[in-house]
Design a protein around this motif. Structure first.
Motif, PDB file in Angstrom:
ATOM      1  N   LEU A  11       9.436 -17.962  31.369  1.00 49.59           N
ATOM      2  CA  LEU A  11       9.130 -16.880  30.460  1.00 49.59           C
ATOM      3  C   LEU A  11       9.084 -17.395  29.034  1.00 49.59           C
ATOM      4  CD1 LEU A  11      11.275 -13.946  31.844  1.00 49.59           C
ATOM      5  CD2 LEU A  11       8.888 -14.452  32.253  1.00 49.59           C
ATOM      6  N   HIS A  95       5.520 -11.332  37.803  1.00 53.79           N
ATOM      7  CA  HIS A  95       5.849 -12.336  36.784  1.00 53.79           C
ATOM      8  C   HIS A  95       4.647 -13.231  36.499  1.00 53.79           C
ATOM      9  CE1 HIS A  95      10.096 -12.203  35.615  1.00 53.79           C
ATOM     10  NE2 HIS A  95      10.375 -11.754  36.827  1.00 53.79           N
ATOM     11  N   ASP A  99       2.895 -13.619  32.927  1.00 59.26           N
ATOM     12  CA  ASP A  99       2.805 -14.927  32.275  1.00 59.26           C
ATOM     13  C   ASP A  99       1.373 -15.237  31.859  1.00 59.26           C
ATOM     14  OD1 ASP A  99       5.502 -15.310  32.565  1.00 59.26           O
ATOM     15  OD2 ASP A  99       5.360 -16.736  34.221  1.00 59.26           O
ATOM     16  N   TYR A 102       0.584 -13.196  28.878  1.00 58.25           N
ATOM     17  CA  TYR A 102       1.208 -13.745  27.672  1.00 58.25           C
ATOM     18  C   TYR A 102       0.377 -14.884  27.085  1.00 58.25           C
ATOM     19  CZ  TYR A 102       4.661 -15.478  24.408  1.00 58.25           C
ATOM     20  OH  TYR A 102       5.281 -15.875  23.258  1.00 58.25           O
ATOM     21  N   THR A 141       8.703  -9.045  28.614  1.00 56.78           N
ATOM     22  CA  THR A 141       7.557  -9.869  28.264  1.00 56.78           C
ATOM     23  C   THR A 141       6.294  -9.022  28.198  1.00 56.78           C
ATOM     24  OG1 THR A 141       8.600 -11.694  29.472  1.00 56.78           O
ATOM     25  CG2 THR A 141       6.330 -12.001  28.798  1.00 56.78           C
TER      26      THR A 141
END
Length: 209
Positions: A11, A95, A99, A102, A141
């Motif tokens: 992360l 996740h 990711d 991001y 996130t």
């Protein structure tokens, strides 16, 4: 077991530290739905309580709506090892998609946007499993990414349609994770994301500019 479930490995740096999103700030606590569902479990076990700050209303609203009931069902259904593996697979897919989001939200035009105009919201969550803890890290996130994209939209860098398209894979992965965690009968996270990838993409600005 996936590293997503027990640690924050992979992360972004700013969400690895609890100090970056757990706070004793004086902001009023937001209302959490279905508190009774998690209390039925929490009263018989050790529970970690955290006050969490969220930058955006969309992610805060999702947490306030889903946290208690999804955490409770995920814990109960996860007592069966075979089903716990299915939950963990969808959590890992969530996740992964966050990711990837991001990476996009950290590119050129998005990397330096100022999100300080957003009013943070404070919620208290009860963490009753490693999967719940992992889910919370993913949501933090996601919240950081949504904050950058909302700011980019406000500045005219992207429009609403482009923002929704960028967020689409995570949105689908989240729906799949939630369905599995609550033992729904819909498609899982990976199936929903792959189905969504067949959609035509709207034109996007040069993100590396």
């Amino acid at each position: 077991m996936s590293s997503y479930l027990l640690s924050s490995q992979g992360l972004p740096t700013e969400v690895k530290s609890e100090q970056s999103y757990f706070s004793s700030d004086e902001r009023p606590l937001e209302f959490m739905k279905n508190a009774d569902r998690i209390e039925e479990i929490a009263c018989n076990m050790a529970v970690v309580k955290k006050e969490v700050l969220f930058l955006t209303h969309p992610v805060s609203r999702t947490i306030r709506r889903d946290w208690n009931i999804v955490s409770a069902k995920m814990y109960v259904f996860g007592l069966k090892r075979d089903y716990r593996v299915l939950i963990q697979e969808d959590l890992a897919e969530l996740h992964h998609q966050i990711d990837e989001l991001y990476k996009v939200a950290s590119m050129g035009l998005f990397s330096d946007v100022d999100t300080s105009w957003l009013n943070m919201l404070r919620v208290e969550v009860k963490i009753i499993s490693a999967n719940s803890s992992s889910w919370l890290r993913a949501m933090k996130t996601w919240d950081a990414c949504v904050a950058r994209l909302l700011t980019a939209e406000r500045l005219g860098i992207i429009d609403r349609k482009q923002r929704k398209h960028i967020l689409y894979p995570v949105t689908k992965a989240y729906i799949g994770f939630k369905n599995t965690a609550m033992r729904g009968k819909a498609q899982n996270a990976r199936e929903l994301v792959e189905e969504g990838s067949l959609m035509l993409s709207p034109s996007l600005p040069d993100l590396a500019a």
